[in-house]
Motif scaffolding. Structure first.
Motif, mmCIF file in Angstrom:
data_model
loop_
_atom_site.group_PDB
_atom_site.id
_atom_site.type_symbol
_atom_site.label_atom_id
_atom_site.label_comp_id
_atom_site.label_asym_id
_atom_site.label_seq_id
_atom_site.Cartn_x
_atom_site.Cartn_y
_atom_site.Cartn_z
ATOM 1 N N VAL A 368 0.866 -1.264 0.353
ATOM 2 C CA VAL A 368 0.161 -0.142 -0.052
ATOM 3 C C VAL A 368 0.947 1.160 0.155
ATOM 4 N N SER A 369 2.009 1.746 0.855
ATOM 5 C CA SER A 369 3.012 2.184 0.719
ATOM 6 C C SER A 369 3.837 2.140 0.111
ATOM 7 N N VAL A 370 5.260 2.691 -0.357
ATOM 8 C CA VAL A 370 6.080 2.393 -0.876
ATOM 9 C C VAL A 370 7.652 2.180 0.430
ATOM 10 N N ARG A 371 8.100 1.824 0.563
ATOM 11 C CA ARG A 371 9.517 3.433 1.436
ATOM 12 C C ARG A 371 9.922 3.073 0.424
ATOM 13 N N PRO A 372 10.482 4.638 0.414
ATOM 14 C CA PRO A 372 11.549 5.506 -0.602
ATOM 15 C C PRO A 372 12.529 4.577 -0.963
ATOM 16 N N ALA A 373 13.180 3.668 -0.474
ATOM 17 C CA ALA A 373 14.341 3.468 -0.513
ATOM 18 C C ALA A 373 13.970 2.350 -1.786
ATOM 19 N N ALA A 374 12.545 1.913 -1.692
ATOM 20 C CA ALA A 374 12.371 0.800 -2.797
ATOM 21 C C ALA A 374 12.652 1.661 -4.338
ATOM 22 N N GLN A 375 12.635 3.007 -3.674
ATOM 23 C CA GLN A 375 12.709 3.154 -5.729
ATOM 24 C C GLN A 375 14.315 3.672 -5.783
ATOM 25 N N ARG A 376 15.242 3.487 -4.880
ATOM 26 C CA ARG A 376 17.082 3.533 -5.365
ATOM 27 C C ARG A 376 17.587 2.183 -6.092
ATOM 28 N N LYS A 377 18.035 2.578 -6.447
ATOM 29 C CA LYS A 377 18.970 1.925 -7.481
ATOM 30 C C LYS A 377 19.813 1.020 -6.669
ATOM 31 N N LEU A 378 20.324 -0.332 -7.371
ATOM 32 C CA LEU A 378 21.072 -0.861 -6.629
ATOM 33 C C LEU A 378 22.891 -0.600 -8.041
ATOM 34 N N ALA A 379 23.825 -1.013 -6.728
ATOM 35 C CA ALA A 379 25.287 -0.366 -7.102
ATOM 36 C C ALA A 379 26.451 -2.089 -7.182
ATOM 37 N N VAL A 380 27.175 -1.484 -7.995
ATOM 38 C CA VAL A 380 28.425 -2.858 -6.856
ATOM 39 C C VAL A 380 28.309 -2.276 -5.742
ATOM 40 N N GLY A 381 28.770 -3.392 -5.550
ATOM 41 C CA GLY A 381 29.206 -3.560 -3.526
ATOM 42 C C GLY A 381 28.458 -2.965 -2.503
ATOM 43 N N MET A 382 26.998 -3.472 -3.204
ATOM 44 C CA MET A 382 26.092 -3.632 -1.824
ATOM 45 C C MET A 382 25.498 -5.229 -1.099
ATOM 46 N N THR A 383 25.298 -5.073 -0.829
ATOM 47 C CA THR A 383 25.296 -6.384 -0.164
ATOM 48 C C THR A 383 23.965 -7.219 0.663
ATOM 49 N N PHE A 384 22.762 -7.924 0.024
ATOM 50 C CA PHE A 384 21.530 -7.799 0.682
ATOM 51 C C PHE A 384 21.073 -9.164 0.680
ATOM 52 N N ALA A 385 19.866 -9.535 1.577
ATOM 53 C CA ALA A 385 19.874 -10.625 1.760
ATOM 54 C C ALA A 385 17.982 -10.876 1.204
ATOM 55 N N PHE A 386 17.844 -12.001 0.359
ATOM 56 C CA PHE A 386 17.081 -11.661 -0.282
ATOM 57 C C PHE A 386 16.092 -13.188 0.041
ATOM 58 N N ASP A 387 14.484 -13.192 -0.214
ATOM 59 C CA ASP A 387 13.820 -14.438 -0.448
ATOM 60 C C ASP A 387 12.610 -14.760 -1.630
ATOM 61 N N GLY A 388 12.643 -16.143 -1.868
ATOM 62 C CA GLY A 388 12.014 -16.410 -2.690
ATOM 63 C C GLY A 388 10.675 -16.955 -2.091
ATOM 64 N N PHE A 389 9.736 -16.388 -2.182
ATOM 65 C CA PHE A 389 8.323 -17.061 -1.109
ATOM 66 C C PHE A 389 7.198 -17.284 -2.187
ATOM 67 N N TYR A 390 6.889 -19.050 -0.920
ATOM 68 C CA TYR A 390 5.608 -19.183 -1.844
ATOM 69 C C TYR A 390 4.691 -19.653 -0.108
#
Length: 434
Positions: A368-390
């Protein structure tokens, strides 16, 4: 309960690893390089002339130990700025601490402040002399890591600068974002080794489960003992790390005394902190075989494949220049196509110094509401944890979710896993040897 032999032996199993891996922290040299190499670029990207961090004892700025003022007793002021094509780092440090700070050779210049003096007054005079156009300070309504300046410090600084110069103060949001979101290769290597331990210990914990006897909390205690033996800390709130859940979804929560039964899908969300600095965030999933089963039944196997398909879609979408919200959208499409229940959680988040670090949020495409950081672009050197959902409904009607969480870093070519991802469900035998 878990195997008694395992519980006793695990207290000693990691001592050799501790001696070789967790001995001396590399943070002092890495911090020095981060300031010298990454911070000038962050100031330029944020379009500010200078960044001011004011530190103090007991209730210090969240970024104090990132800039070198973690030992502040009296008030200290750390100033970083670009001028005439050169980057400068300096501190106005209480006299009782300035010698040690100078010896660390972290900054270009350390100016000692006598006990009767004021670091805030001195740095304000310096800022006025330099006539900086924009000075970033740690005030933020969106990022706690960039919100370390207290109300009284802000008042004192504004008074010392004067009304005209105070108008040039801006939020350090962008400086902190640009600086913290990028990790050096040395940091990524450390996180890679820590991630391997995080995943390995989860697999070992699953191998100790006795269906009908072991509880979710027993599995959590096993992992806590592993952490203690290896000398590592919690990646997030200790009471909720690890989150072991063999029942319905509980979100961010503690492990309960639910007894693990045949037919359960077990989720373990676990993260460790190494060198008291870098953290991991990894989930591993297991299925408890029923009597006569040698593999997961067709429905569970399908849910697992669906979750992996979502993970692959997100992974493939992660490239430099792509927005976080677009990574989330790629994964949400797979969820919709495979009939998953909708979920409130983002596909992923930055991870590094904290579990939910500064950087692009991989979410928002269905929120419903989007965090401002979701509009940010990925860049070299960034690190993430992410999920595949079901997500699906259990026979009780309650939801159960597979969230195949992995860690990656961004390269020029796209995402790269820190460790091999989980490809198969861990199978817990109906009667494991006691």
């Amino acid at each position: 309960m878990l195997k008694a032999v395992a519980l006793i032996s695990l207290l000693f199993t990691s001592l050799l690893a501790q001696a070789s891996y967790f001995d001396t922290s590399p943070w002092p040299e890495i911090r020095k390089k981060r300031i010298a190499v990454l911070l000038p670029n962050a100031l330029n990207a944020a379009q500010v002339d200078a960044w001011l961090v004011i530190c103090r004892e007991n209730n210090n700025d969240p970024l104090a130990d990132h800039v070198g003022c973690e030992n502040a007793g009296q008030t200290a002021a750390f100033l970083f700025y670009n001028h005439a094509g050169q980057f400068h780092s300096m501190a106005f440090s209480p006299s009782g601490e300035s010698t040690a700070l100078r010896d660390s050779q972290l900054l270009d210049e350390v100016i000692s402040v006598e006990r009767s003096g004021s670091a805030i007054d001195m740095v304000a005079n310096y800022i006025n002399e330099k006539n900086f156009n924009k000075v970033a300070i740690n005030i933020s309504s969106t990022n706690a890591q960039a919100d370390g300046l207290s109300y009284t410090q802000h008042i004192a600084l504004s008074k010392a600068l004067g009304p005209e110069a105070s108008k040039r103060l801006v939020s350090a949001d962008e400086v902190v974002y640009q600086w913290l979101s990028i990790k050096l290769p040395e940091e990524i290597d450390i996180m890679r080794k820590a991630a391997a331990l995080t995943a390995q210990w989860q697999i070992e914990a699953y191998q100790e489960i006795i269906p009908g006897v072991t509880t979710d909390a027993d599995v959590a205690r096993f992992l806590k003992a592993k952490m203690k033996a290896a000398g590592v800390g919690d990646a997030w709130a200790p009471a909720q790390n690890p989150n072991v859940n063999s029942g319905t979804d509980r979100g961010h929560s503690h492990a309960t005394n639910k007894v693990i039964q045949a037919g359960d899908v077990i989720q373990t969300d676990f993260g460790i902190r190494v060198y008291d600095r870098w953290v991991t965030d990894i989930q591993r999933f297991a299925y408890v075989l029923k009597e006569g089963e040698t593999e997961a039944p067709e429905d569970i196997a399908t849910y697992w494949q669906n979750a992996k398909q979502g993970r692959h879609a997100a992974f493939s979408a992660m490239k430099p220049g792509i927005r976080g919200i677009d990574v989330d959208a790629a994964q949400r499409k797979v969820m919709a196509d495979t009939g998953s229940l909708p979920l409130m959680w983002s596909t992923g988040h930055p991870v590094g110094y904290v579990a939910h670090d500064t950087g692009p949020n991989l979410g928002g495409s269905k929120a419903v509401s989007v965090r401002p950081a979701a509009q940010r672009k990925l860049a070299v050197g960034m690190t993430f944890a992410f999920d595949g959902f079901y997500s699906w409904h259990l026979p009780s009607g309650e939801p159960k979710t597979i969230s195949v969480e992995e860690m990656v870093h961004i390269t020029e070519d796209g995402a790269e896993y820190l460790i091999p991802p989980q490809e198969d469900l861990v199978l817990v035998k109906a009667e494991q040897q006691q």
